[in-house]
Design an enzyme around this catalytic site. Structure first.
Site, PDB file in Angstrom:
ATOM      1  N   ARG A  63       0.820  -1.141   0.085  1.00 35.07           N
ATOM      2  CA  ARG A  63      -0.111  -0.193   0.228  1.00 35.07           C
ATOM      3  C   ARG A  63       1.061   1.091  -0.045  1.00 35.07           C
ATOM      4  O   ARG A  63       2.128   1.134   0.599  1.00 35.07           O
ATOM      5  CB  ARG A  63      -0.736   0.018   1.297  1.00 35.07           C
ATOM      6  CG  ARG A  63      -1.926  -1.247   1.430  1.00 35.07           C
ATOM      7  CD  ARG A  63      -2.649  -1.111   2.687  1.00 35.07           C
ATOM      8  NE  ARG A  63      -3.416  -2.101   2.817  1.00 35.07           N
ATOM      9  CZ  ARG A  63      -3.396  -3.380   3.441  1.00 35.07           C
ATOM     10  NH1 ARG A  63      -2.231  -3.555   3.942  1.00 35.07           N
ATOM     11  NH2 ARG A  63      -4.295  -4.222   3.853  1.00 35.07           N
TER      12      ARG A  63
ATOM     13  N   ARG B 140      -0.386  -2.138  -6.588  1.00 36.28           N
ATOM     14  CA  ARG B 140      -0.888  -3.048  -5.775  1.00 36.28           C
ATOM     15  C   ARG B 140      -1.868  -4.240  -6.503  1.00 36.28           C
ATOM     16  O   ARG B 140      -1.558  -5.493  -6.443  1.00 36.28           O
ATOM     17  CB  ARG B 140      -1.429  -2.622  -4.395  1.00 36.28           C
ATOM     18  CG  ARG B 140      -2.077  -3.718  -3.347  1.00 36.28           C
ATOM     19  CD  ARG B 140      -2.294  -2.878  -2.080  1.00 36.28           C
ATOM     20  NE  ARG B 140      -3.059  -3.679  -1.175  1.00 36.28           N
ATOM     21  CZ  ARG B 140      -2.565  -4.555  -0.103  1.00 36.28           C
ATOM     22  NH1 ARG B 140      -1.251  -4.518  -0.365  1.00 36.28           N
ATOM     23  NH2 ARG B 140      -3.452  -5.257   0.416  1.00 36.28           N
TER      24      ARG B 140
ATOM     25  N   HIS C 191      -2.271   2.933  -5.897  1.00 31.72           N
ATOM     26  CA  HIS C 191      -2.850   1.868  -5.622  1.00 31.72           C
ATOM     27  C   HIS C 191      -2.894   0.729  -6.891  1.00 31.72           C
ATOM     28  O   HIS C 191      -3.240  -0.739  -6.511  1.00 31.72           O
ATOM     29  CB  HIS C 191      -4.117   1.939  -4.968  1.00 31.72           C
ATOM     30  CG  HIS C 191      -4.508   0.919  -3.714  1.00 31.72           C
ATOM     31  ND1 HIS C 191      -3.901   0.872  -2.696  1.00 31.72           N
ATOM     32  CD2 HIS C 191      -5.493  -0.164  -3.696  1.00 31.72           C
ATOM     33  CE1 HIS C 191      -4.360  -0.225  -2.163  1.00 31.72           C
ATOM     34  NE2 HIS C 191      -5.452  -0.599  -2.697  1.00 31.72           N
TER      35      HIS C 191
ATOM     36  N   LYS D 284      -2.143  -1.971   7.992  1.00 35.38           N
ATOM     37  CA  LYS D 284      -3.262  -1.523   8.989  1.00 35.38           C
ATOM     38  C   LYS D 284      -3.393  -2.209  10.015  1.00 35.38           C
ATOM     39  O   LYS D 284      -2.886  -3.529  10.392  1.00 35.38           O
ATOM     40  CB  LYS D 284      -4.645  -1.795   8.162  1.00 35.38           C
ATOM     41  CG  LYS D 284      -4.750  -1.037   6.642  1.00 35.38           C
ATOM     42  CD  LYS D 284      -6.052  -1.503   6.095  1.00 35.38           C
ATOM     43  CE  LYS D 284      -6.190  -0.651   4.953  1.00 35.38           C
ATOM     44  NZ  LYS D 284      -7.413  -0.834   4.295  1.00 35.38           N
TER      45      LYS D 284
ATOM     46  N   TYR E 188     -10.174 -10.067  -6.897  1.00 34.99           N
ATOM     47  CA  TYR E 188      -9.320 -10.009  -8.092  1.00 34.99           C
ATOM     48  C   TYR E 188      -9.657 -11.618  -8.836  1.00 34.99           C
ATOM     49  O   TYR E 188      -9.649 -11.465 -10.020  1.00 34.99           O
ATOM     50  CB  TYR E 188      -7.738 -10.488  -7.692  1.00 34.99           C
ATOM     51  CG  TYR E 188      -7.112  -9.406  -6.850  1.00 34.99           C
ATOM     52  CD1 TYR E 188      -7.037  -8.061  -7.221  1.00 34.99           C
ATOM     53  CD2 TYR E 188      -7.026  -9.317  -5.223  1.00 34.99           C
ATOM     54  CE1 TYR E 188      -6.495  -7.035  -6.636  1.00 34.99           C
ATOM     55  CE2 TYR E 188      -6.656  -8.249  -4.622  1.00 34.99           C
ATOM     56  CZ  TYR E 188      -6.275  -7.029  -5.291  1.00 34.99           C
ATOM     57  OH  TYR E 188      -6.085  -5.881  -4.761  1.00 34.99           O
TER      58      TYR E 188
ATOM     59  N   HIS F  44      -4.085  -9.104   3.546  1.00 37.13           N
ATOM     60  CA  HIS F  44      -5.493  -9.160   3.730  1.00 37.13           C
ATOM     61  C   HIS F  44      -5.842 -10.032   5.016  1.00 37.13           C
ATOM     62  O   HIS F  44      -5.331 -11.015   5.136  1.00 37.13           O
ATOM     63  CB  HIS F  44      -6.225  -9.543   2.545  1.00 37.13           C
ATOM     64  CG  HIS F  44      -6.462  -8.726   1.489  1.00 37.13           C
ATOM     65  ND1 HIS F  44      -6.543  -9.267   0.084  1.00 37.13           N
ATOM     66  CD2 HIS F  44      -5.978  -7.215   1.336  1.00 37.13           C
ATOM     67  CE1 HIS F  44      -6.376  -8.135  -0.833  1.00 37.13           C
ATOM     68  NE2 HIS F  44      -6.039  -7.166   0.087  1.00 37.13           N
TER      69      HIS F  44
END
Length: 249
Positions: free
Chosen positions: A73, A176, A173, A98, A208, A199
Site C-alpha cells: 500500500r 498493488r 494503488h 493496517k 481479483y 488481507h
C-alpha cells in the site's frame, strides 16, 4: 443505519416494531467497480521510463519497482525504514500495514539489485541510519502520498508518448492491484496472495479472481472439451442458396 437500529432496539424495546421496519429496508444494490490494474506489458513500459543516468531517476525506478514487487500500500511504502530491508538470502522487506500489523514480503532478484545499488549510492548502509526512511524527497524528508502520486503521473505521461498500453490515469494503488492480478494469472493460490497482500479475510482477495476473466476463460478451456464446431460451410458454393438469393432481386 441497519447496525444503528439493531443497537437501538436492544436499548429501547418499546420502539421495537418501528425499528424492525427500518431494519427490513433492503440495502441498495450498486454495481461493484472493477479492479483497476495494468497489464504486464504496460507495467514493463512504465518501469522503463525513469532516467537511470541520474540519481533521481534511479530513486524513482527503485521506488516503483519496490511498490510493484511487494504489492505494498502507498502508506506502507512511505513507512519503510532502512532496517526493514533485508537483502541477505532470502531477501525480504518488512511492511507495516493496517492495525500496525507487519508482514515479510519476498523480493525478486532484480529488485534486490536495485535496492543494493540505491542503498549504497545514498549511503544508507550505515548502522546509525537504520531508522531513516528508505525513500525521501529532495529535502531528505519522508515522501508523502501526493509526492508518490506525482512521480507516477510524470512517468505515465512519458510512457504514453510512445505507447497506448499504459492508461491515461494510473493511481499508486494500481501497482498493488496489478501485482495481485499478475500473481493470480501466474497460477498462485488465492491463500498465498491473501498473505502476500496482508488481507485479513480471503473475501477481500477474491475480488481479483472475479475480475480476471482471462484466467477464467483459460480454466474453462482446459477443463471442458470443445463441443462447438466453428467450421461453417462456404455459402458461396451453395448453388441452391445463390439461386434463391438471385430471385430476390
Amino acid at each position: 443505519m441497519h447496525s444503528f437500529f439493531r443497537f437501538v432496539q436492544t436499548e429501547e424495546p418499546s420502539g421495537l416494531f418501528h425499528f424492525q421496519k427500518v431494519i427490513a429496508i433492503p440495502t441498495k444494490k450498486a454495481v461493484k467497480p472493477l479492479v483497476e490494474h495494468l497489464t504486464p506489458g504496460a507495467m514493463k513500459i512504465l518501469l522503463e521510463q525513469p532516467e537511470r543516468s541520474c540519481q533521481k531517476g534511479r530513486r524513482d525506478l527503485t521506488l516503483m519497482s519496490v511498490m510493484y514487487d511487494t504489492g505494498a500500500r502507498v502508506q506502507e511504502l512511505i513507512d519503510i525504514k532502512v532496517s526493514d530491508v533485508i537483502l541477505e538470502n532470502p531477501a525480504v522487506i518488512v511492511l507495516t500495514g493496517k492495525g500496525n500489523k507487519t508482514r515479510r514480503v519476498p523480493l525478486l532478484k532484480n529488485t534486490v539489485s536495485l535496492l543494493e545499488r540505491y542503498i549504497t549510492e545514498n549511503r544508507l548502509d550505515k548502522q546509525w541510519k537504520n531508522d531513516y526512511p528508505l525513500f525521501t524527497n529532495n529535502m531528505k524528508n519522508k515522501l508523502t502520498k501526493e509526492g508518490i502520486a506525482y512521480i507516477i503521473v510524470k512517468y505515465v505521461e512519458s510512457a504514453r508518448r510512445s505507447s497506448t498500453l499504459v492508461p491515461s490515469k494510473v493511481k499508486p494503488h494500481m501497482f498493488r492491484h496489478s501485482k495481485a492480478m499478475h500473481l493470480l494469472q501466474a497460477g498462485v493460490n488465492l491463500i498465498y496472495i491473501r498473505d502476500f497482500l496482508g488481507h485479513v479475510d480471503i473475501k477481500t482477495t477474491e475480488i481479483y479472481a472475479r475480475t480476471d476473466t482471462e484466467t477464467k476463460r483459460k480454466a474453462i478451456e482446459n477443463i471442458y472439451p470443445d463441443l462447438i464446431d466453428s467450421n461453417l460451410p462456404d455459402w458461396n458454393r451453395d448453388q441452391a442458396l445463390l439461386s434463391w438469393l438471385s430471385e430476390l432481386k
